[in-house]
Design an enzyme around this catalytic site. Structure first.
Site, PDB file in Angstrom:
ATOM      1  N   GLU A   1     -30.660  -0.118   5.294  1.00  0.00           N
ATOM      2  CA  GLU A   1     -31.595  -1.227   5.501  1.00  0.00           C
ATOM      3  C   GLU A   1     -32.986  -0.620   5.426  1.00  0.00           C
ATOM      4  OE1 GLU A   1     -33.178  -4.261   8.898  1.00  0.00           O
ATOM      5  OE2 GLU A   1     -31.134  -3.504   9.115  1.00  0.00           O
TER       6      GLU A   1
ATOM      7  N   CYS B   1     -39.385  -4.915   9.138  1.00  0.00           N
ATOM      8  CA  CYS B   1     -39.131  -4.793   7.704  1.00  0.00           C
ATOM      9  C   CYS B   1     -39.173  -6.151   7.002  1.00  0.00           C
ATOM     10  CB  CYS B   1     -37.781  -4.112   7.448  1.00  0.00           C
ATOM     11  SG  CYS B   1     -36.397  -4.905   8.287  1.00  0.00           S
TER      12      CYS B   1
END
Length: 485
Positions: free
Chosen positions: A253, A287
């Site tokens: 990720e 993110c």
């Protein structure tokens, strides 16, 4: 009460111990600079001991009745619920997270653990027919093996548990390398939770150290079969290369550069509020944060005026103040990097309609308008309370601007016509995108992951179960096979 002084050690094989390195790690409050506690760092020997323990603990875990495994994981949820106030305080002190951020992260953790608790009862297999007479084919869903998890600093509690909970629920042993900026929230706090929940000693381990001490040993060690990493694309690329080279599966990720698109028929006031939350929650250190706001030319000036007013009113300062929205970034290096990218954006032609002060770890909000896709502020993941705004004239142009990035994690589209938004969203090259919502979304049963340089694999729900297990084919011949010779 959770006492930090009782969890400032390595957690290996069910015991709390100092690391074998001669070096120490100072864990600092990013707002005050105060040293919260210190850790004696883990060495490569400690990493080896942790992986050995996880492998042994995994064998014991898989002898436990799946219903009992479920109960143990539900105990972890109860522990978090009983200690929410203590955990909130640790998140504020170690991360510089606000009360809002802490509540958000703890809620995500509880839901993820609840989902992980269902995994022991979901490992279904299959019985399939065979081409051969008298033969039966069975497919067993088995734990993939020991999982190495590398934690980030921004949402370390949740983004660690996001892999750890499902991996344990699927039957795997786990070793967590906590980020050196957040060794408690993203490391030893989680060890304490699973220890109190009652997992077998050794099933879950935490090492606190840094790369200069252990190099690539965490990834290259022969025991782990999966390496789950959350962090920057640059580091993720290296970890993936090392993992694949050693025949391990990488789950990544990585970074994002999410686009928040506001079409000409959008509810401007609602879009302004959603765009503010999408960018400035936890100082933009997420993110999925909206790095780029892309607004239709016909409403551009109105949006900018309202957005500037909204952001200028956000309180910046001490995260212990319940009214604070924007606390410190993780460290002074991050603050200076943001300062440099703001200055570069202005040099390249962006207009600072709001330009905050930067002092130490405190970065006040900055809004840059008239941003074009070739500017650094449009191409780099800024990871802070800085945002660029770009105008567009047609839906096709909005799609082109949104796709002009190496990343593909999240996004949002705002419009009065939901189906128009969905059709546009389909054209954005991203793993996740939300119509009339924020860019920051994560739900425990919905596939989560990025495209392009934003990652590999999908987590949450059935996708995590798939990632952390493997299918084993066992056949039984009830007769005797005929051979040609």
């Amino acid at each position: 009460m959770l006492d930090i002084k009782l969890i400032n050690k390595q957690y290996i094989a069910g015991t709390w111990r100092d690391g074998k390195s001669n070096r120490t790690l100072a864990d600092k409050n990013p707002y005050s600079g105060e040293v919260i506690t210190e850790f004696k760092m883990a060495s490569t020997d400690d990493v080896d001991a942790a992986y050995q323990a996880a492998e042994a603990g995994m064998d014991e875990w898989n002898q436990i009745n799946p219903y009992k495994q479920r109960d143990i994981l539900e105990n972890a949820v109860s522990y978090v619920e009983e200690h929410e106030e203590d955990i909130t305080n640790i998140i504020i002190d170690e991360l510089g997270g606000t009360h809002l951020k802490a509540a958000f992260e703890i809620s995500l953790v509880k839901n993820m653990l609840k989902e992980a608790a269902t995994f022991p009862l979901k490992k279904e297999g299959k019985i399939l027919p065979s081409m051969e007479d008298g033969k039966e084919n069975r497919l067993y869903r088995m734990p993939a093996g020991v999982v190495g998890v590398i934690s980030p600093f921004n949402f370390p509690f949740f983004l660690s548990v996001k892999s750890i909970g499902p991996a344990i629920g699927a039957g795997n042993g786990v070793v967590l390398k906590a980020h050196e900026e957040t060794p408690i929230v993203g490391g030893t706090l989680i060890a304490k939770i699973f220890e109190e929940a009652g997992v077998p000693k050794g099933l879950f381990n935490v090492v606190v150290t840094d790369i200069s001490e252990i190099g690539d040993s965490f990834v290259e060690h022969p025991i782990p079969r999966i390496i789950s990493f959350t962090g920057s694309t640059t580091v993720g690329r290296h970890i993936a290369q090392q993992a694949v080279k050693n025949f391990k599966k990488p789950l990544l990720e990585l970074g994002g550069n999410s686009a928040f698109i506001v079409l000409d028929d959008a509810d401007i006031d609602y879009a302004v509020n959603a765009a503010a939350f999408s960018r400035f929650t936890h100082q933009g250190q997420i993110c999925m944060s909206a790095n780029r706001i892309i607004v239709h030319q016909s409403i551009y000036d109105e949006f900018i005026a309202k957005y500037k007013k909204k952001i200028a009113a956000l309180k910046t300062g001490d995260p212990r103040d319940p009214d604070t929205v924007i606390g410190p970034v993780v460290n002074e290096d991050a603050a200076q990097r943001l300062k440099a990218i703001i200055e570069k954006g202005i040099e390249q032609g962006a207009t600072p309609v709001l330009k905050g002060n930067i002092s130490g770890n405190m970065v006040e909000p900055t809004i840059l308008t008239d941003v074009t896709s070739d500017m650094a502020v449009a191409q780099e993941e800024m990871f802070g309370p800085v945002v660029g705004v770009t105008p567009f004239e047609t839906d096709k142009e909005a799609v082109r601007i949104a796709n002009n990035t190496k990343f593909g994690l999240s996004g949002a589209v705002h419009t009065a016509d939901g189906e128009r938004g969905v059709q546009l969203a389909k054209m954005i090259h991203t793993g996740m995108i939300h119509v009339n919502d924020i860019t920051i979304n994560d739900e425990p049963i919905i596939a989560f992951g990025g495209e392009k340089q934003s990652g590999l694999g999908r987590l949450n729900g059935e996708w995590s179960l798939e990632e952390f297990t493997t299918m084993k084919w066992i056949s039984i011949n009830y007769g005797q096979r005929q051979f040609p010779y």
